[in-house]
Design an enzyme around this catalytic site. Structure first.
Site, mmCIF file in Angstrom:
data_model
loop_
_atom_site.group_PDB
_atom_site.id
_atom_site.type_symbol
_atom_site.label_atom_id
_atom_site.label_comp_id
_atom_site.label_asym_id
_atom_site.label_seq_id
_atom_site.Cartn_x
_atom_site.Cartn_y
_atom_site.Cartn_z
ATOM 1 C CG ASP A 1 1.345 -2.488 10.392
ATOM 2 O OD1 ASP A 1 2.156 -1.803 9.738
ATOM 3 O OD2 ASP A 1 0.568 -3.307 9.872
ATOM 4 N NE ARG B 1 -2.853 -3.605 5.092
ATOM 5 C CZ ARG B 1 -3.320 -4.429 4.177
ATOM 6 N NH1 ARG B 1 -3.888 -5.554 4.537
ATOM 7 N NH2 ARG B 1 -3.241 -4.127 2.908
ATOM 8 N N GLY C 1 0.835 -1.208 0.000
ATOM 9 C CA GLY C 1 0.000 0.000 0.000
ATOM 10 C C GLY C 1 0.863 1.248 0.000
HETATM 11 P P1 ATP Z 1 0.729 -2.541 3.567
HETATM 12 O O1 ATP Z 1 1.063 -2.743 5.025
HETATM 13 O O2 ATP Z 1 0.537 -1.120 3.236
HETATM 14 O O3 ATP Z 1 -0.353 -3.424 3.068
HETATM 15 P P2 ATP Z 1 2.689 -4.437 2.676
HETATM 16 O O4 ATP Z 1 4.080 -4.258 2.225
HETATM 17 O O5 ATP Z 1 2.511 -5.184 3.974
HETATM 18 O O6 ATP Z 1 2.039 -2.991 2.734
HETATM 19 P P3 ATP Z 1 1.714 -6.717 1.161
HETATM 20 O O7 ATP Z 1 0.674 -6.793 0.118
HETATM 21 O O8 ATP Z 1 1.564 -7.558 2.373
HETATM 22 O O9 ATP Z 1 1.835 -5.159 1.546
HETATM 23 O O10 ATP Z 1 3.125 -7.075 0.504
HETATM 24 C C1 ATP Z 1 3.574 -6.419 -0.675
HETATM 25 C C2 ATP Z 1 4.245 -7.398 -1.583
HETATM 26 O O11 ATP Z 1 5.401 -7.961 -0.936
HETATM 27 C C3 ATP Z 1 3.409 -8.607 -1.971
HETATM 28 O O12 ATP Z 1 2.527 -8.331 -3.020
HETATM 29 C C4 ATP Z 1 4.477 -9.617 -2.383
HETATM 30 O O13 ATP Z 1 4.943 -9.347 -3.682
HETATM 31 C C5 ATP Z 1 5.604 -9.291 -1.399
HETATM 32 N N1 ATP Z 1 5.503 -10.243 -0.261
HETATM 33 C C6 ATP Z 1 4.717 -10.168 0.819
HETATM 34 N N2 ATP Z 1 4.857 -11.250 1.613
HETATM 35 C C7 ATP Z 1 5.750 -12.051 0.986
HETATM 36 C C8 ATP Z 1 6.320 -13.337 1.271
HETATM 37 N N3 ATP Z 1 5.987 -14.021 2.364
HETATM 38 N N4 ATP Z 1 7.205 -13.844 0.374
HETATM 39 C C9 ATP Z 1 7.557 -13.160 -0.730
HETATM 40 N N5 ATP Z 1 7.051 -11.959 -1.045
HETATM 41 C C10 ATP Z 1 6.169 -11.405 -0.213
#
Ligand code: ATP
Length: 323
Positions: free
Chosen positions: A130, A172, A11
């Protein structure tokens, strides 16, 4: 390290552009070649990678969103996807990464470092706050300001019509935006995922406030609450207080946008410098954060552990001030 790639993932959050700019500027300062990877890990897989220099980062600091764009990549979760991404980085000679994003994005960076040994440093880019290892994440302060500004406007109409408003904020599974925006906008009650408030308590509180002839009542509801969002809570309360004119507002994605606050600009700038300097000092697989105004490098594995929660004292303050 000679060539660093930077990406934003997950995000978006206000201040991401300021962080990218600081990373690029610092790289140039240290005579490194800097590369922008577009649309997060998705662009890494599709080889959407471009050399960036100072002309690409003019007037981006003050802009919301991320000019590198952001995405969620299902393919990067697969070993094949990550292998393709690695080969693309190699073809450009990129030998280190700065990943700006939330816990998922940092998890990806950690995995990638473990699998391919590409030095990576993470920056906390999320409005949700978070992540451990930093007092505040990039975008959190701006999101709270945006929420407060919106709630102030809702209060005007709530007061004119003696309405009870339930306002849902983002975050979230975390209640940081809710507690900050709630205290900052004199909310009647704040419902956060970390602390369950039985509906009867909320109803009693609203009854007491009605007797005290409070001009308006605004209840802040964090989106990740176990009893549901603002719509669900409002309909539960309506059953107990049918005489109230109840309205629901979901602030939604407007909380992700806008020009970053002065705090987020400063935070993003300091952490952008810290990311490049950290890589040059051999600090890999860590997230750069700011604790008590000092840069701290925390192992990514520790930063993503879900153990940061709303300060008990903030909750106590909110309770005293809404009585
Ligand atoms: P926000 O907290 O704003 O949602 P975020 O970085 O936590 O941001 P996610 O959608 O959870 O958002 O993760 C972003 C991207 O990181 C995913 O689309 C994926 O490409 C990669 N990613 C997340 N978790 C994993 C994992 N366990 N292994 C490999 N890649 C991952």
């Amino acid at each position: 390290i000679k060539k660093i790639g930077v990406l934003t993932s997950g995000g978006d959050s206000p201040g991401m552009n300021a962080a990218i700019r600081a990373v690029i500027r610092t790289g140039i300062y240290y005579d490194l070649e800097m590369y922008g990877i577009y649309r997060g890990y998705e662009g890494m897989i599709q080889n959407d990678i471009k050399r960036l220099d100072s002309k690409h980062i003019t007037h981006v600091l003050e802009r919301g969103g991320t000019f590198l764009k952001s995405a969620r990549s299902a393919e990067f979760r697969t070993p094949e996807g990550r292998k393709t991404a690695y080969e693309n980085l190699k073809s450009h000679g990129i030998d280190a990464l700065v990943v700006i994003g939330g816990d998922g994005s940092l998890t990806g960076a950690h995995l990638f470092y473990k699998e391919f040994g590409i030095p990576a440093i993470g920056l906390p880019g999320t409005i949700d706050n978070d992540l451990s290892g930093t007092d505040s994440t990039i975008g959190f302060d701006t999101a709270c300001n945006t929420a407060i500004e919106a709630i102030d406007k809702i209060r005007d109409t709530a007061t004119s019509h003696d309405r009870l408003f339930f306002v849902e904020v983002m975050g979230r599974d975390a209640g940081f935006i809710a507690i900050n925006a709630g205290i900052g906008s004199a909310a009647a009650a704040i419902l956060i995922p970390e602390k369950k408030m039985p509906i009867e308590h909320l109803v009693d509180k609203l009854r007491i406030r009605t007797k005290a002839k409070k001009a308006s009542n605004i209840v802040i509801v964090a989106e990740g609450g176990k009893s549901g969002g603002a719509t669900e809570i409002a309909s539960l309360v309506e059953k107990h207080l049918p005489y109230y004119d109840i309205k629901v507002t979901i602030l939604g994605h407007l909380q992700r946008g806008g020009s970053p606050s002065s705090y987020d600009r400063l935070l993003a700038s300091k952490l952008g410098v810290a990311a490049v300097e950290g890589l040059l000092q051999g600090k890999y697989d860590v997230m750069a954060g700011l604790i008590n105004n000092k840069v701290v490098y925390t192992p990514i594995k520790k930063a993503i552990v879900d153990d940061k929660s709303v300060d008990e004292d903030d909750f106590r303050v909110a309770k005293i001030l809404s009585t």
